[in-house]
Write an enzyme that holds these catalytic residues in place. Structure first.
Site, mmCIF file in Angstrom:
data_model
loop_
_atom_site.group_PDB
_atom_site.id
_atom_site.type_symbol
_atom_site.label_atom_id
_atom_site.label_comp_id
_atom_site.label_asym_id
_atom_site.label_seq_id
_atom_site.Cartn_x
_atom_site.Cartn_y
_atom_site.Cartn_z
ATOM 1 N N ASP A 142 0.809 -1.218 0.000
ATOM 2 C CA ASP A 142 0.000 0.000 0.000
ATOM 3 C C ASP A 142 0.845 1.273 0.000
ATOM 4 O O ASP A 142 0.657 2.154 -0.846
ATOM 5 C CB ASP A 142 -0.939 -0.020 1.208
ATOM 6 N N VAL A 170 -5.187 2.467 -0.509
ATOM 7 C CA VAL A 170 -5.052 1.786 -1.792
ATOM 8 C C VAL A 170 -5.497 0.338 -1.674
ATOM 9 O O VAL A 170 -6.187 -0.199 -2.552
ATOM 10 C CB VAL A 170 -3.612 1.894 -2.325
ATOM 11 N N ASP A 171 -5.112 -0.318 -0.583
ATOM 12 C CA ASP A 171 -5.567 -1.699 -0.363
ATOM 13 C C ASP A 171 -7.093 -1.778 -0.359
ATOM 14 O O ASP A 171 -7.685 -2.660 -0.998
ATOM 15 C CB ASP A 171 -5.034 -2.226 0.974
ATOM 16 N N ILE A 172 -7.724 -0.888 0.382
ATOM 17 C CA ILE A 172 -9.180 -0.961 0.513
ATOM 18 C C ILE A 172 -9.855 -0.600 -0.809
ATOM 19 O O ILE A 172 -10.842 -1.242 -1.214
ATOM 20 C CB ILE A 172 -9.663 -0.040 1.653
ATOM 21 N N ALA A 175 -9.640 -3.549 -2.997
ATOM 22 C CA ALA A 175 -10.575 -4.603 -2.576
ATOM 23 C C ALA A 175 -11.955 -4.373 -3.171
ATOM 24 O O ALA A 175 -12.600 -5.311 -3.670
ATOM 25 C CB ALA A 175 -10.659 -4.651 -1.050
#
Length: 404
Positions: A142, A170-172, A175
């Site tokens: 991230d 960024v990860d979320i 997702a």
């Protein structure tokens, strides 16, 4: 009546992903009713090492990515593990993985190998930069993607050192994009009878997250100027100091701006040439900030909030997490859910806010322990008891022993 929480009922997901983006996608699919099997190494998903904080030795960060799943611990390097996975794939709809490109192929369980086992399989790869291209083999997480995507260049103020969004934004974002892509691929599969390989990257997601800023750059050629809490395209639309704290104010609509000036005690600001239009206010933001801040210093945040809201001026206090936790809207929405982990005990976290409040955040399972459901899952997928015992003896799988 069926709710969005049941939208994916009957869909089986094998979640091989680790850390943040992939596991969050798998969790969201589980929130929508899918049966999600978290497949991790006998030592656990590497995300389980993220901390502090720890709750009875369990990573709170990792648990926040992994509700509504069961854990099947498989050593993918052991002989026979690829055959085991292929048997699971026969009865599955979605496979989600986040290894570096090529790893699943080397393990014998890449998309080309598995589509022969189940042509209807939707195989979603989540990686740093994508399955192709000059950066495909680069690792990335991230924070690194926030850096190389330009996001960090747009955070903070003009004098700040490089800054990132403290939460894994960024990860979320990735997702949710992966979840949407998987659901779209399932829709296509239902119409065509064929699955496909879905390629989702943190890099692309970070660029998509910045859609207005990147579009503005391509229009003007101008790099964004870091402006702290301020929106670069409207003013006033930023945080202002008050007598006892800070308040975020969005009074840039042309009908609200004169009303706002009158309420804070200087109606002449509305006709000042520097501030007469939104464009002028953006171009003279420093002067605007000085003028408005001087007036807002007369009263505290709550007093200003009450006065501005009564006049339909959009605003809100800069809340810390104590204030968030005490928010009556948070309590009403039901977005904070409670569940249990076999080791950590009771944990609370944001749930999935799909649909209205009565359909929110159905928790079917708390985040699992490593290999907590290995026997149970394999039995459901048609493995006989002696086969499961053999896999345990060979070290190909792990079953967590739970004390009564």
């Amino acid at each position: 009546m069926a709710t969005l929480n049941d939208a994916l009922a009957g869909v089986t997901v094998l979640d091989f992903s680790q850390v943040g983006a992939g596991p969050t996608c798998g969790m969201l699919l589980g929130d929508l009713g899918a049966t999600v099997v978290k497949i991790e190494a006998p030592g656990g998903d590497i995300g389980r090492k993220l901390g502090p904080p720890w709750q009875n030795g369990e990573s709170v960060v990792s648990m926040s990515f992994n509700r509504n799943k069961r854990s099947l611990a498989i050593d993918l390097k052991k002989a026979g593990s690829a055959a085991l996975v292929r048997r699971l794939v026969e009865r599955s709809d979605v496979l989600l993985e986040s290894f570096r490109p090529g790893v699943m192929d080397r393990l014998g369980i890449g998309y080309e190998a598995l589509r022969g086992v189940n042509p209807r399989l939707v195989f979603c790869s989540v990686s740093a930069y994508g399955q192709t291209g000059p950066w495909r083999d680069k690792p990335g997480v991230d924070g690194i993607i926030q850096a190389v995507s330009g996001l960090m260049s747009n955070i903070g103020d003009a004098e700040s050192a490089p800054m990132k969004v403290a939460v894994p934004a960024v990860d979320i974002t990735t997702a949710y994009i992966a979840m949407g892509a998987i659901m779209a691929a399932l829709r296509v599969r239902d119409a065509s009878g064929e699955g496909q390989h879905v390629d989702v990257s943190l890099f692309n997601s970070a660029v998509m997250l910045q859609q207005s800023a990147v579009a503005s750059y391509f229009s003007t050629g101008d790099k964004p100027i870091r402006s702290g809490s301020a929106a670069p395209y409207s003013a006033p639309n930023e945080a202002y100091p008050t007598k006892d704290g800070w308040i975020m104010i969005a009074a840039y609509h042309e009908d609200r701006w004169p009303k706002f000036c009158e309420l804070i005690g200087d109606a002449s600001l509305a006709t000042d040439e520097r501030f007469a239009t939104n464009t002028n206010r953006v171009n003279n933001r420093d002067a605007l900030m000085a003028s408005v801040s001087a007036l807002l210093a007369a009263h505290g945040t709550q007093a200003w909030q009450e006065k501005l809201e009564a006049a339909d001026i959009i605003c809100g206090p800069i809340a810390d997490y104590d204030m968030l936790a005490a928010s009556p809207q948070l309590a009403h929405n039901g977005v904070i859910v409670e569940m249990r982990n076999v080791d950590a005990g009771t944990v609370r976290m944001p749930g999935a806010a799909f649909g209205d409040r009565d359909a929110q955040s159905r928790v079917r399972r708390g985040p699992p322990g490593i290999g907590e459901h290995s026997r149970e899952v394999l039995a459901e997928f048609g493995f006989a008891a002696d086969e499961i015992d053999a896999l345990l003896s060979a070290g190909a799988i792990r079953q967590k022993e739970i004390s009564s």
